[in-house]
Scaffold this motif. Structure first.
Motif, PDB file in Angstrom:
ATOM      1  N   GLU A   1      -8.933  34.122  16.055  1.00 25.75           N
ATOM      2  CA  GLU A   1      -9.335  35.220  15.171  1.00 25.75           C
ATOM      3  C   GLU A   1      -8.483  36.458  15.419  1.00 25.75           C
ATOM      4  OE1 GLU A   1     -14.063  34.324  14.555  1.00 25.75           O
ATOM      5  OE2 GLU A   1     -13.496  35.816  16.025  1.00 25.75           O
ATOM      6  N   LEU A   2      -8.275  37.209  14.356  1.00 22.91           N
ATOM      7  CA  LEU A   2      -7.628  38.517  14.427  1.00 22.91           C
ATOM      8  C   LEU A   2      -8.580  39.530  13.819  1.00 22.91           C
ATOM      9  CD1 LEU A   2      -4.001  37.781  13.169  1.00 22.91           C
ATOM     10  CD2 LEU A   2      -4.711  38.285  15.497  1.00 22.91           C
ATOM     11  N   GLN A   3      -8.566  40.744  14.355  1.00 23.04           N
ATOM     12  CA  GLN A   3      -9.397  41.807  13.811  1.00 23.04           C
ATOM     13  C   GLN A   3      -8.537  43.027  13.599  1.00 23.04           C
ATOM     14  OE1 GLN A   3     -13.354  42.209  15.500  1.00 23.04           O
ATOM     15  NE2 GLN A   3     -13.088  44.417  15.540  1.00 23.04           N
ATOM     16  N   GLY A   4      -8.772  43.724  12.484  1.00 25.45           N
ATOM     17  CA  GLY A   4      -8.012  44.929  12.209  1.00 25.45           C
ATOM     18  C   GLY A   4      -8.352  45.502  10.850  1.00 25.45           C
ATOM     19  N   ILE A   5      -7.457  46.350  10.367  1.00 28.28           N
ATOM     20  CA  ILE A   5      -7.653  47.049   9.099  1.00 28.28           C
ATOM     21  C   ILE A   5      -6.643  46.526   8.079  1.00 28.28           C
ATOM     22  CG2 ILE A   5      -7.547  49.310   7.970  1.00 28.28           C
ATOM     23  CD1 ILE A   5      -8.439  50.502  10.674  1.00 28.28           C
TER      24      ILE A   5
END
Length: 126
Positions: free
Chosen positions: A2-6
């Motif tokens: 998973e990747l998290q960001g804007i």
């Protein structure tokens, strides 16, 4: 994985002569050294991006793939692709500000009375 960001950018649906479709999104990670990551959504997975907008904070489930290519001159090159298959909107943002990094921990600020030019070995971006 998973990747998290804007979300920095949402691309348009691209349709190829074979009928294959893909849509790209650029996600900026929220870490000491934010990274813009291009993620492809293939076929019907491109529809997952429809309710989202630039500035939204999301968590994306991804697969990483690689392939080898040999040029006509015999040079071997390797390419990576990041493909999204699930996306979760964590919160809607008020717009993307590329100059603002995510707040970092107090470890990145020098201790009171410490040398400003001393750096931790762990502060390297690579």
């Amino acid at each position: 994985m998973e990747l998290q960001g804007i979300i920095k950018k949402l691309g348009e649906v691209q349709t190829f002569p074979s009928g294959f479709q893909k849509r790209e999104m650029v996600l900026v990670t929220e870490e000491q050294y934010p990274q813009p990551i291009s993620i492809e959504f293939l076929k019907e997975k491109g529809d997952l991006l429809n309710p989202l907008k630039e500035g939204d904070k999301v968590k994306v489930s991804i697969n990483i793939g690689g392939r080898e290519w040999t040029s006509p001159q015999g040079d071997v090159k390797y390419f990576n692709s990041i493909t999204g298959w699930k996306i979760e909107n964590i919160e809607s943002g008020g717009g993307f500000e590329p100059t603002q990094a995510a707040p970092s921990s107090s470890a990145s600020t020098p201790a009171q009375g410490g040398n400003v030019f001393e750096e931790d070995e762990d502060d390297l971006p690579f």
